[in-house]
Design a protein around this motif. Structure first.
Motif, short mmCIF file in Angstrom:
data_model
loop_
_atom_site.label_atom_id
_atom_site.label_comp_id
_atom_site.label_asym_id
_atom_site.label_seq_id
_atom_site.Cartn_x
_atom_site.Cartn_y
_atom_site.Cartn_z
N ASN A 3 0.82 -1.20 0.00
CA ASN A 3 0.00 0.00 0.00
C ASN A 3 0.86 1.25 0.00
O ASN A 3 1.74 1.41 0.85
CB ASN A 3 -0.91 0.03 1.24
N ASN B 244 -3.97 1.45 4.52
CA ASN B 244 -5.40 1.24 4.48
C ASN B 244 -5.92 0.95 5.88
O ASN B 244 -5.33 0.16 6.61
CB ASN B 244 -5.76 0.10 3.54
N TYR C 54 -7.74 0.05 -2.33
CA TYR C 54 -7.03 -0.18 -1.07
C TYR C 54 -5.78 0.70 -1.01
O TYR C 54 -5.49 1.34 0.00
CB TYR C 54 -6.59 -1.64 -0.95
N GLY D 57 -6.15 4.15 -0.05
CA GLY D 57 -6.63 4.38 1.32
C GLY D 57 -8.13 4.42 1.46
O GLY D 57 -8.64 4.82 2.51
N LYS D 58 -8.85 4.02 0.43
CA LYS D 58 -10.31 4.06 0.49
C LYS D 58 -10.88 2.88 1.27
O LYS D 58 -10.25 1.83 1.39
CB LYS D 58 -10.88 4.06 -0.93
N ASN E 94 -16.30 2.07 -1.97
CA ASN E 94 -15.07 2.87 -2.08
C ASN E 94 -15.27 4.32 -1.66
O ASN E 94 -15.34 5.24 -2.48
CB ASN E 94 -14.52 2.78 -3.51
#
Length: 205
Positions: free
Chosen positions: A3, A7, A66, A69-70, A92
């Motif tokens: 990521n 997340n 992801y 950061g959603k 989302n």
């Protein structure tokens, strides 16, 4: 999965399921239901014709969101089989969102086992308690007659009719949909009432 933005989606659990982030290793389980006409009928895309279709979808719909950061969809892992049988989550939204729309997709092999209600209860708890959402919505298609009653049983209120233009799926284009909504205050009030009833029942036993 690496990521670029951490997340905040934590692992969730219901009586029969574990909810975790989708990974590319889930591709075969997801393809098993995304290749079915009955599943994609109410989704904004056509059925998958190959494993590669599902692999691309995982990268674009799950992993990309992801990484941004959603708050998106979880893989639904059935504990008894250690198998991904669907996905569930909010469509989302940002971690600071005040409203989220619930989406649930389950492998037809597991329809009729009341998993949708079980999963929706946990998503309501997660949305209102953990994410502090003010409103949670759900949209059902007019001809999906089995989807309205579970929402009403969970405490959703019917808001009205909306037209959902879905250009990627000719089956659903311009179809009438029903919108349902629940507010955080109503959810908390309902949970307190349920807890109070359960306490009274336990004392009477």
């Amino acid at each position: 999965m690496t990521n670029s933005t951490p997340n905040k989606m934590k692992v969730l659990e219901t009586k029969r399921c574990i909810l975790r982030l989708v990974t590319l290793s889930d591709v075969y389980d997801l393809y098993e239901y995304y290749k079915e006409d009955s599943v994609v009928k109410y989704l904004p895309f056509k059925k998958h014709n190959s494993i590669n279709d599902t692999k691309r979808f995982i990268k674009l719909f799950f992993l990309k969101n992801y990484n941004e950061g959603k708050i998106g969809h979880y893989a639904i892992v059935l504990k008894s089989e250690n198998k991904v049988i669907g996905n569930v989550g909010f469509n989302n939204i940002s971690p600071n969102a005040k409203e989220g729309e619930i989406g649930i997709c389950i492998n037809p092999k597991y329809w009729g086992e009341h998993l949708s209600t079980e999963l929706a209860k946990e998503m309501l708890r997660y949305g209102f308690i953990d994410l502090k959402l003010k409103r949670i919505t759900a949209i059902t298609y007019e001809d999906n007659k089995y989807s309205r009653k579970p929402l009403e049983d969970l405490g959703f209120s019917y808001i009205g009719i909306v037209n959902k233009n879905d250009h990627s799926n000719k089956i659903n284009k311009n179809q009438v949909c029903y919108k349902f909504q629940m507010n955080r205050k109503d959810y908390i009030r309902r949970m307190r009432r349920i807890r109070s009833m359960n306490i009274k029942k336990s004392k009477s036993i």
